[in-house]
Every structure is written in C-alpha cells, then in structure tokens.
Write a protein that holds these residues in place. Structure first.
Motif, mmCIF file in Angstrom:
data_model
loop_
_atom_site.group_PDB
_atom_site.id
_atom_site.type_symbol
_atom_site.label_atom_id
_atom_site.label_comp_id
_atom_site.label_asym_id
_atom_site.label_seq_id
_atom_site.Cartn_x
_atom_site.Cartn_y
_atom_site.Cartn_z
ATOM 1 N N CYS A 191 0.830 -1.216 0.000
ATOM 2 C CA CYS A 191 0.000 0.000 0.000
ATOM 3 C C CYS A 191 0.862 1.262 0.000
ATOM 4 N N LEU A 267 -5.394 -13.464 0.440
ATOM 5 C CA LEU A 267 -5.519 -12.050 0.794
ATOM 6 C C LEU A 267 -4.434 -11.283 0.057
ATOM 7 N N GLU A 269 -3.357 -7.296 -2.189
ATOM 8 C CA GLU A 269 -3.622 -5.867 -2.339
ATOM 9 C C GLU A 269 -4.456 -5.588 -3.588
ATOM 10 N N THR A 284 -10.200 -12.084 -1.598
ATOM 11 C CA THR A 284 -10.181 -11.155 -0.477
ATOM 12 C C THR A 284 -9.059 -10.155 -0.713
ATOM 13 N N GLU A 285 -9.416 -8.867 -0.775
ATOM 14 C CA GLU A 285 -8.433 -7.839 -1.100
ATOM 15 C C GLU A 285 -8.464 -6.721 -0.067
ATOM 16 N N TYR A 286 -7.370 -6.006 0.000
ATOM 17 C CA TYR A 286 -7.281 -4.847 0.888
ATOM 18 C C TYR A 286 -6.707 -3.683 0.083
ATOM 19 N N ASP A 287 -7.100 -2.476 0.478
ATOM 20 C CA ASP A 287 -6.588 -1.296 -0.235
ATOM 21 C C ASP A 287 -6.032 -0.270 0.742
ATOM 22 N N LEU A 290 -2.447 -3.236 6.138
ATOM 23 C CA LEU A 290 -2.996 -4.252 7.024
ATOM 24 C C LEU A 290 -2.694 -3.929 8.484
#
Length: 293
Positions: A191, A267, A269, A284-287, A290
């Motif tokens: 990120c 998991l 990005e 499953t993604e994150y922006d 974490l």
C-alpha cells in the motif's frame, strides 16, 4: 492436433533445485495431458554438464550447441522457451533456419519492473513468434511492437501438484500463511509503504492476537522446501500474497497460484488489479495497510 514440442527450461533434477511447484513443470504436465509429445531440455543442467567445473556460465557455448543438435534430430514443431536464459537468440535463429516450419514461444514469469528482465525478454523477441508474460496492462503493452506478439499468461495451477483442499475444512492447524525468500532484500511495498517483512509480520501479529501463523523465511523461520512446502500449504486457512510491488497489473509471485490451488483464502492488495477478474465472493483484497504502525 498433436505437436512435437521441445521445451527448454529449468527442470528440477537435484536436491538443490527441487521446487515441486515449478512453472516449467506445470506447463510441461499440461502439454502432455493435452496430447502433445514433449521433449524436456534443462538448459541449466546441460550447461553445467558442458564444463568439467560444473559452472553453468562456463557451459554457455556447450548448451547452445547441444540444443541446436537436438533440434536437428528431433525436428520439433514448437520450441518453447520457459526462462531459457542460457539459450542465445542467435541459437534460436539458427534452429529456425534449419527448421523453417518451426514455431517458437518464450515464457517469462519475472516482473517487468526489473530492467535486466526486460533486456532478457527483448533479446529473444526478434526470433520468437510470441512472448507470454505473467504481467498485463501498460507494462506488457509497452513491449508490443510490429511483428512482435505479446500476451498475458496467468500463473499456473496443476491439480497433480496443488493437491490440498483447505477450503473443505472447517478448522485447520494454522490461520495464516506467509513465505518469502528474504524479508529485507528487497523491501516489499505494501500500500505504498516499503516494509522489511520481519517488521511487517511483527506488526501484523501484534494487531491480530491469537492468530496462528505459519511463516517461512521471516522472523527467523526457515524457508519451506519441496514436499515440506506443499505440506505447509495444506495446513493453513488464509494465504497472505505480498509480492515485491503491487503496481504492475496482474503481476504476482507464483505463490498466488500455489495458495489458491490448495484452497487457501488468498488475501492480496487491490492495486494488483485482480478485482477486475474476480468478484468479492471469490477473492479477499485490501486497499490500505494491514497494520497501522
């Protein structure tokens, strides 16, 4: 129709390079299952065997001569070069001169943000019919030139290799899996922030008390190898997929395929662009970071 294929790549033949999840092996398996005759040519091993000192760099002339001679005898319809870095473009050109009906394809799974890798790819582009790379988007498009076909190749899953079925278990021995070759060289960008992955994992575990991690190559844990790596993947629910950077469209370490193929919930990005291929229920993604520290 059946094609006789001469596949040049790094096939594992010794304990030091026994990587069971090798992309070269997976592609080979798939070609055979689809009815093709495949002749394996391990360029690194032949190079080592071409010199009395066993050093592959000194065996470069020998391995190129050996491939030319093999093609002359086997007369393949397709020459497939999967990271065949020991093979020179001039050798491919010489093979094609002798076999005018031959098709040639090169495959590359390394990132396009490495200038050395781009140089390796471009060196063979004039002598192959197509180049397939595990990165898409603008970086892939930048390689396209008149007469040069380039395309995106996803990281491969092979059901005879990724045999785990973590998704069928209500509870597994570990909660989250992460592995890397070296936690600090190079730093991983998550990120937009550069991390030593030892520091990242300490922060992540502090933010998730009670988590049961299975780690390789970080926090002093040994790296997983060969059958032990597959056994590890079969015992974890979630796979944390952090490659060196996330700003290359659809680029990922091949751990993505290894984890997903074994049924782990992956998991990763959002900036990798995989949200363009998978729905929220599939990935499953994150922006954002974490961890907040």
């Amino acid at each position: 129709a059946m094609t006789r294929i001469l596949h040049v790549g790094n096939f594992p033949t010794s304990a030091r390079d026994c990587f069971l999840h090798n992309t070269t092996v997976k592609l080979n398996n798939g070609l055979i299952r689809n009815g093709h005759t495949v002749i394996q040519f391990s360029d690194r091993d032949v190079a080592r065997a071409s010199t009395p000192f066993g050093h592959r760099r000194w065996g470069r002339r020998g391995v190129n001569a050996a491939l030319l001679a093999l093609c002359r005898e086997a007369r393949p319809g397709l020459l497939l070069l999967t990271h065949a870095d020991m093979i020179d473009a001039a050798t491919v050109a010489a093979i094609r001169e002798q076999l005018p009906d031959l098709k040639a394809v090169q495959i590359n799974v390394d990132p396009l943000f490495e200038p050395d890798n781009i140089a390796r790819i471009e060196a063979k582009m004039p002598v192959v019919d197509a180049t397939l790379i595990t990165t898409a988007g603008p970086q892939l498009a930048a390689l396209a030139q008149p007469g040069r076909v380039v395309g995106f190749l996803p990281n491969a899953v092979d059901w005879s290799i990724e045999t785990g079925q973590a998704h069928l278990h209500d509870r597994l021995e570990y909660d989250v899996f992460y592995a890397c070759g070296n936690p600090a060289r190079p730093l991983r960008v998550v990120c937009g922030r550069a991390w030593n992955m030892d520091d990242f994992m300490r922060a992540l575990l502090a933010a998730t008390p009670g988590a049961r991690p299975l780690l390789g190559g970080v926090l002093g844990r040994p790296q997983f190898r060969a059958a032990g790596y597959q056994a590890a993947l079969e015992s974890v629910a979630i796979g944390l997929n952090i490659s060196r950077r996330a700003d290359s469209h659809l680029y990922s370490s091949d751990r993505l395929a290894q984890m997903a193929g074994n049924g782990l919930a992956v998991l990763m990005e959002r900036a990798t662009g995989y949200d363009t291929l998978f729905d929220d229920g599939q990935w499953t993604e994150y922006d954002r970071d974490l961890v907040s520290t």
